[in-house]
Design a protein around this motif. Structure first.
Motif, PDB file in Angstrom:
ATOM      1  N   ARG A 243       0.834  -1.196   0.000  1.00  0.00           N
ATOM      2  CA  ARG A 243       0.000   0.000   0.000  1.00  0.00           C
ATOM      3  C   ARG A 243       0.875   1.255   0.000  1.00  0.00           C
ATOM      4  N   THR A 251       2.022   8.627  -7.027  1.00  0.00           N
ATOM      5  CA  THR A 251       2.519   9.999  -7.114  1.00  0.00           C
ATOM      6  C   THR A 251       3.533  10.127  -8.239  1.00  0.00           C
ATOM      7  N   ARG A 285      -5.580   5.390  -7.320  1.00  0.00           N
ATOM      8  CA  ARG A 285      -4.945   6.684  -7.064  1.00  0.00           C
ATOM      9  C   ARG A 285      -4.364   7.331  -8.307  1.00  0.00           C
TER      10      ARG A 285
ATOM     11  N   THR B 166      -1.851  14.017  -6.502  1.00  0.00           N
ATOM     12  CA  THR B 166      -0.967  13.359  -5.552  1.00  0.00           C
ATOM     13  C   THR B 166      -1.745  13.105  -4.260  1.00  0.00           C
ATOM     14  N   THR B 167      -1.587  11.917  -3.704  1.00  0.00           N
ATOM     15  CA  THR B 167      -2.267  11.589  -2.445  1.00  0.00           C
ATOM     16  C   THR B 167      -1.618  12.328  -1.281  1.00  0.00           C
ATOM     17  N   VAL B 168      -2.425  13.085  -0.556  1.00  0.00           N
ATOM     18  CA  VAL B 168      -1.948  13.810   0.614  1.00  0.00           C
ATOM     19  C   VAL B 168      -2.430  13.113   1.886  1.00  0.00           C
ATOM     20  N   GLU B 169      -3.652  12.642   1.841  1.00  0.00           N
ATOM     21  CA  GLU B 169      -4.240  11.901   2.964  1.00  0.00           C
ATOM     22  C   GLU B 169      -4.778  10.587   2.396  1.00  0.00           C
ATOM     23  N   PRO B 170      -4.106   9.460   2.695  1.00  0.00           N
ATOM     24  CA  PRO B 170      -4.505   8.190   2.062  1.00  0.00           C
ATOM     25  C   PRO B 170      -5.995   7.862   2.204  1.00  0.00           C
TER      26      PRO B 170
END
Lengths: 343, 343
Positions: A243, A251, A285, B166-170
């Motif tokens: 994960r 990203t 994502r 972009t993932t900042v908080e999964p």
């Protein structure tokens, strides 16, 4: 014999030196222990002796093009100074390049170890058909390397490719770098053992507790062995690894849109245990990955939901490294060949 | 007059066309509404008329080098096809480049709107002294552009630079892209209003509730106005904006080690309200930034804790965009100039 160069992998534990020819054939490899405790000069002596041995042996039948050295640490690319290296105490600010050039009177190129591993996989390994690639090296820590347009991307001062310190959990586990929730805290061998010990401390896993009790060297490998035997607690830990990797790879895919991302290092042996979780994250994502009909053997058809068909031959590939611990040796040996070609 | 080109900023709301000379002087600008509801051909007609008007007017005194068009959406760079654009319904799979080249018989370069904004800031704005830079554009959504070696970095199929996803908080707020916790969900104008409405719904802010009640157009700007008046609830929202930006910028700094990162778009007007939180995150999350004695007017001395001094002139700069909404026009106009020079 073809022209050759010498690649060196100077690690905190092992010192390996190889003669590699311009076609990527490993001619001869010398493996020594890195005698860190005997001091810097001792290690430099060992290294220079082995380099000289190999170059003397082969230089009559062909040209020796130079020496490439992969070192764990921060390097000033302009001066060839090793700025700092946690695994090589006493080497900080040492002019490695100048010293070895002085002793051997040959061109030396100094490079970060994760960068040479990436460069090796780009030359001869999983990414050999690509000019643009990124690699994550999962070992004691998590290293990274980026190759753009066929060249290692150093950034402004040689510090690019530090993917291991990408934030995965903003309030996550503290990291030695000063951040919290770095990838390294979820995807390194150290992290695998820590997560197992956390599960044991929380009384969340009898099987892990038993293994830790009976196995004095309770390591990432022990936990992987449990996982492949079907132990759900061990498998859960590798899903966390996957994960975290999936978040960072998403990203990278969204930011750089590279054709290929390679995962190597010791922990990559546990690929089967963590890869499904990587692909799961990527599908959620990452627009580009979903859009590029992933070359993902574990998840065929995962890109079917996308509206964007980038056309044939444009898949985003996430794959295992192929060269194992030799990646860095090959990548280091490649550096003087490229420099030679550029002259 | 110097040679010039035509830059077009084709947005979902505004259609702007400018003649820009090779020295970066804006000769003339035409601003029209994008009449999306009247259909694609109507918009193309408006655009072509304005381009023709400008090129006729100036082509006697100098050469017209070509047309650059910035479009919100995914572009196939090879074919000049607009793959999809949420803001331009009915344009999917439309061969914009070929159509305009056919009508005007001039070279046309089609490019993503966030990429041309980055390219404009690189040519004439905040990053004009740098060949490598990244830009985040905070508008209704969050766009991104990456310039490496003086050229827009497209990646494998033109989808690089999607920093907004972009993932900042999964496990954070769901995003339209299918992910959760994207930067766009914390740093866009839409996100600022959503976070304010969330605070109101949780009865967590009387001041925001009053403002939302009295201000029919309760917007990111209204919330910023409250913040600069000292309202703590509004300020907290902009700290969340800065924190999310800081996490993503840290990842970019650690991965790419670029000399400069530029923040633009409408929400960047609130720089004073969110920038301190950006620098706070960078100091914690980012070895390179701390190491490069940041050019951070809000946090002088923030790099003092580092052991690595990269030497003079090697600071990591995080700064506001300078060209405002004209960045895209300038960047678009620059494209044919570069293409011309490369011939």
């Amino acid at each position: 014999m073809n022209d050759f160069s010498i690649g060196v992998d100077l690690g905190g534990t092992n010192l390996r030196i190889a003669a590699v020819d311009v076609n990527g054939h490993l001619v001869e490899k010398v493996t020594l222990g890195t005698k860190v405790s005997l001091g810097r000069d001792h290690v430099i002596n060992d290294m220079c002796e082995a380099i000289q041995h190999l170059s003397e042996k082969y230089k009559n039948s062909s040209s020796m093009l130079g020496i490439g050295i992969g070192v764990p640490g921060i390097i000033d690319m302009q001066t060839g100074l090793l700025r700092e290296s946690p695994n090589l105490p006493g080497w900080a600010e040492y002019p490695v390049r100048a010293e070895i050039e002085r002793r051997l009177n040959t061109m030396v190129i100094l490079e970060n170890d994760a960068n040479v591993a990436a460069f090796g996989e780009k030359w001869l390994g999983a990414a050999k058909d690509h000019d643009d690639m990124a690699m994550l090296t999962l070992g004691t820590g998590v290293g990274g390397g980026l190759v753009l347009g066929g060249k290692i991307w150093h950034g402004m001062n040689g510090m690019a490719g530090e993917f291991g310190h990408t934030t995965v959990e903003p309030e996550g586990h503290p990291c030695g770098c000063g951040n919290r929730g770095c990838l390294e805290q979820y995807a390194s061998a150290t992290a695998v053992v820590r997560m197992a010990r956390e599960a044991i401390a929380e009384n969340a896993s009898c099987s892990l507790a038993r293994a830790a009790h009976s196995d004095l060297e309770f390591s990432a490998k022990s936990i992987y062995n449990l996982a492949i035997q079907g132990d759900e607690d061990a498998r859960r830990i590798f899903r966390r690894v996957g994960r975290a990797l999936g978040i960072v790879l998403s990203t990278l895919v969204n930011s750089l849109n590279l054709p290929i991302y390679v995962v190597g290092g010791g922990v990559a042996s546990a690929w089967e245990a963590f890869a499904p979780a990587i692909f799961e994250e990527l599908r959620h994502r990452c627009m580009v990955y979903a859009a590029t009909a992933p070359a993902d053997p574990l998840a065929q058809g995962g890109g079917a939901s996308s509206h964007v068909d980038p056309g044939p031959g444009r898949k985003t590939i996430i794959t295992r490294a192929l060269l194992g611990s030799d990646a860095g040796l090959f990548g280091a040996a490649r550096l003087p060949m490229i420099a030679e070609a550029a002259r």
